[in-house]
Write a protein that holds these residues in place. Sequence first.
Motif, mmCIF file in Angstrom:
data_model
loop_
_atom_site.group_PDB
_atom_site.id
_atom_site.type_symbol
_atom_site.label_atom_id
_atom_site.label_comp_id
_atom_site.label_asym_id
_atom_site.label_seq_id
_atom_site.Cartn_x
_atom_site.Cartn_y
_atom_site.Cartn_z
ATOM 1 N N LYS A 27 0.824 -1.147 0.319
ATOM 2 C CA LYS A 27 0.093 0.270 -0.055
ATOM 3 C C LYS A 27 0.481 0.790 0.205
ATOM 4 C CE LYS A 27 -3.828 -1.998 1.592
ATOM 5 N NZ LYS A 27 -5.103 -1.879 2.978
ATOM 6 N N LEU A 28 0.406 2.596 -0.736
ATOM 7 C CA LEU A 28 1.241 3.971 -0.437
ATOM 8 C C LEU A 28 0.282 4.620 -0.498
ATOM 9 C CD1 LEU A 28 3.447 4.633 -1.971
ATOM 10 C CD2 LEU A 28 2.973 5.372 -4.075
ATOM 11 N N ARG A 29 0.651 5.825 -0.009
ATOM 12 C CA ARG A 29 -0.186 6.970 -0.201
ATOM 13 C C ARG A 29 0.200 7.808 -0.366
ATOM 14 N NH1 ARG A 29 0.694 11.896 2.293
ATOM 15 N NH2 ARG A 29 2.425 11.061 3.350
ATOM 16 N N LEU A 30 -0.742 8.655 -1.767
ATOM 17 C CA LEU A 30 -0.497 9.180 -2.783
ATOM 18 C C LEU A 30 -1.216 10.660 -2.252
ATOM 19 C CD1 LEU A 30 0.299 9.729 -5.190
ATOM 20 C CD2 LEU A 30 -1.089 9.356 -6.173
ATOM 21 N N PRO A 31 -0.332 11.891 -1.815
ATOM 22 C CA PRO A 31 -0.739 13.242 -1.950
ATOM 23 C C PRO A 31 -0.957 13.525 -2.789
ATOM 24 C CG PRO A 31 1.406 13.486 -1.216
ATOM 25 C CD PRO A 31 1.196 11.686 -1.502
ATOM 26 N N LEU A 32 -2.110 14.068 -3.100
ATOM 27 C CA LEU A 32 -3.105 15.348 -4.171
ATOM 28 C C LEU A 32 -3.302 16.695 -3.971
ATOM 29 C CD1 LEU A 32 -4.997 12.820 -6.747
ATOM 30 C CD2 LEU A 32 -2.451 13.231 -6.674
ATOM 31 N N THR A 33 -2.801 17.196 -4.836
ATOM 32 C CA THR A 33 -3.559 18.414 -4.838
ATOM 33 C C THR A 33 -4.922 18.821 -4.348
ATOM 34 O OG1 THR A 33 -3.289 19.945 -6.989
ATOM 35 C CG2 THR A 33 -1.009 20.179 -4.940
ATOM 36 N N ILE A 34 -5.850 19.483 -4.156
ATOM 37 C CA ILE A 34 -6.934 20.243 -4.621
ATOM 38 C C ILE A 34 -8.016 19.933 -6.554
ATOM 39 C CG2 ILE A 34 -7.830 20.669 -2.387
ATOM 40 C CD1 ILE A 34 -8.051 23.110 -3.181
ATOM 41 N N VAL A 35 -6.501 20.539 -6.643
ATOM 42 C CA VAL A 35 -7.121 20.520 -8.169
ATOM 43 C C VAL A 35 -6.419 19.483 -8.911
ATOM 44 C CG1 VAL A 35 -5.822 21.923 -10.109
ATOM 45 C CG2 VAL A 35 -5.549 23.024 -8.298
ATOM 46 N N PRO A 85 -10.611 13.193 -13.512
ATOM 47 C CA PRO A 85 -11.365 14.037 -12.674
ATOM 48 C C PRO A 85 -12.704 13.847 -11.331
ATOM 49 C CG PRO A 85 -11.007 14.632 -15.027
ATOM 50 C CD PRO A 85 -10.535 13.156 -14.491
ATOM 51 N N GLY A 86 -12.009 14.302 -10.519
ATOM 52 C CA GLY A 86 -13.473 14.104 -9.879
ATOM 53 C C GLY A 86 -12.933 12.947 -8.169
ATOM 54 N N THR A 87 -11.646 12.737 -8.068
ATOM 55 C CA THR A 87 -11.217 11.574 -7.647
ATOM 56 C C THR A 87 -11.035 12.182 -5.680
ATOM 57 O OG1 THR A 87 -9.404 11.222 -9.054
ATOM 58 C CG2 THR A 87 -9.512 10.607 -7.163
ATOM 59 N N GLN A 88 -11.721 11.623 -4.841
ATOM 60 C CA GLN A 88 -11.947 11.830 -3.561
ATOM 61 C C GLN A 88 -11.264 11.673 -2.879
ATOM 62 O OE1 GLN A 88 -14.696 13.631 -2.443
ATOM 63 N NE2 GLN A 88 -14.647 14.024 -5.191
ATOM 64 N N ASN A 89 -10.608 12.219 -1.924
ATOM 65 C CA ASN A 89 -9.708 11.458 -0.620
ATOM 66 C C ASN A 89 -10.258 9.798 0.020
ATOM 67 O OD1 ASN A 89 -7.574 12.102 0.794
ATOM 68 N ND2 ASN A 89 -9.516 12.199 3.380
ATOM 69 N N GLY A 90 -9.511 9.296 -0.631
ATOM 70 C CA GLY A 90 -9.919 7.675 0.290
ATOM 71 C C GLY A 90 -9.751 6.973 -0.763
ATOM 72 N N ASN A 91 -10.105 7.552 -1.907
ATOM 73 C CA ASN A 91 -10.037 6.266 -3.128
ATOM 74 C C ASN A 91 -9.132 5.783 -3.736
ATOM 75 O OD1 ASN A 91 -12.247 8.878 -5.785
ATOM 76 N ND2 ASN A 91 -12.758 7.651 -3.922
ATOM 77 N N ARG A 92 -9.284 4.731 -4.091
ATOM 78 C CA ARG A 92 -8.074 3.599 -4.200
ATOM 79 C C ARG A 92 -8.232 3.209 -5.419
ATOM 80 N NH1 ARG A 92 -8.306 -0.329 0.483
ATOM 81 N NH2 ARG A 92 -8.461 1.064 2.887
ATOM 82 N N LYS A 129 -15.661 6.175 6.150
ATOM 83 C CA LYS A 129 -14.058 7.427 5.699
ATOM 84 C C LYS A 129 -12.736 8.096 6.885
ATOM 85 C CE LYS A 129 -17.248 9.612 2.038
ATOM 86 N NZ LYS A 129 -18.180 11.013 1.672
ATOM 87 N N PHE A 130 -13.688 7.582 7.944
ATOM 88 C CA PHE A 130 -12.837 7.791 9.766
ATOM 89 C C PHE A 130 -12.028 6.751 9.638
ATOM 90 C CE2 PHE A 130 -17.072 10.003 10.233
ATOM 91 C CZ PHE A 130 -16.080 11.646 10.691
ATOM 92 N N LYS A 131 -12.249 5.746 8.324
ATOM 93 C CA LYS A 131 -11.683 4.651 9.158
ATOM 94 C C LYS A 131 -10.010 4.273 8.264
ATOM 95 C CE LYS A 131 -14.728 1.488 8.942
ATOM 96 N NZ LYS A 131 -15.158 -0.285 8.506
ATOM 97 N N ASN A 132 -8.766 3.943 9.042
ATOM 98 C CA ASN A 132 -7.238 4.330 7.892
ATOM 99 C C ASN A 132 -7.692 3.598 6.999
ATOM 100 O OD1 ASN A 132 -4.581 3.739 7.604
ATOM 101 N ND2 ASN A 132 -4.161 3.153 9.692
ATOM 102 N N PRO A 133 -7.589 4.792 6.216
ATOM 103 C CA PRO A 133 -7.229 4.612 4.573
ATOM 104 C C PRO A 133 -6.094 3.348 4.194
ATOM 105 C CG PRO A 133 -6.216 6.529 5.088
ATOM 106 C CD PRO A 133 -6.894 5.966 6.585
#
Length: 269
Positions: free
Chosen positions: A161-169, A192-199, A262-266
């Motif tokens: 598993k890898l955490r990928l940081p993205l800007t809101i843009v 487009p429209g990717t949400q926080n926590g999407n995999r 959405k509160f769970k550990n991603p």
Amino acid sequence: RNTAQKGADLQYRMNLEFDEAVFGTEKEFDIKRVESCGSCHGTKSNPGSKVEKCSSCGGSGEVRRTQRSFLGQVVQVIECHSCRGEGKIIKDPCSQCRGQGRQRNRRTIAVTVPPGIEEDTQIRLTGEGEQGVNGGPPGDLYVGFKINEHRFFVRDGINIKLRLPLTIVQASLGDKITVPTLDGNYQINIPPGTQNGNRFRLSGKGVAQLRGNRRGDQIVVVDVKVPKNLSQDQIKLMEQLGEILPSIDIEEELEDPSFLGKFKNPFRG
């Protein structure tokens, strides 16, 4: 005491780097163990000296005593005091092991670590434990592992598993992002429209299965980063954007069954 006995088993805990556990490796390590004396080879006497059979017990290491009781004759078997149960008399004990027949040495052992090894797995090296007694077989050596953490990969069984940081843009408009994998860099498309926590699942980019032929996947978990310490110009742009974006219905969002997830550990699940 002259009965053959298997030697004691030993345990060793080895540190592995993350990549070594994933891809496998060859490792050497030092261990102290009891071995047969290199001088007398377990005979307990100096080379060339004579070892005599104990005359008190006839070489059996034990003597029998007969006693009378109200039940009749009772035979008691005890250790021979003359040879201390050895069955032989050593008049010239080995000077290297002091007549013990065994000594503690430091040895370098090699082990092959297979790809996909995990911390709850042990490798048994048959016959690499301590030397047996009176001709008994040696024990075994069990090698366990402590795997060091990676800088950004998290292992979950055969998956990575890898955490990928993205800007809101990037999350809003989409983007092409190059992410690291165990096999090198790999480009993924962020819609487009990717949400926080999407995999995003990268098939076959995980760890080789220890007992099998398949390979796990790499799971990329999106972490949308909200900017801090905005400049005045940036604040004005955000305010203008807020005026034209659709508003959020809070009640509708709270009733969404996936809300609690959405509160769970991603990195779990």
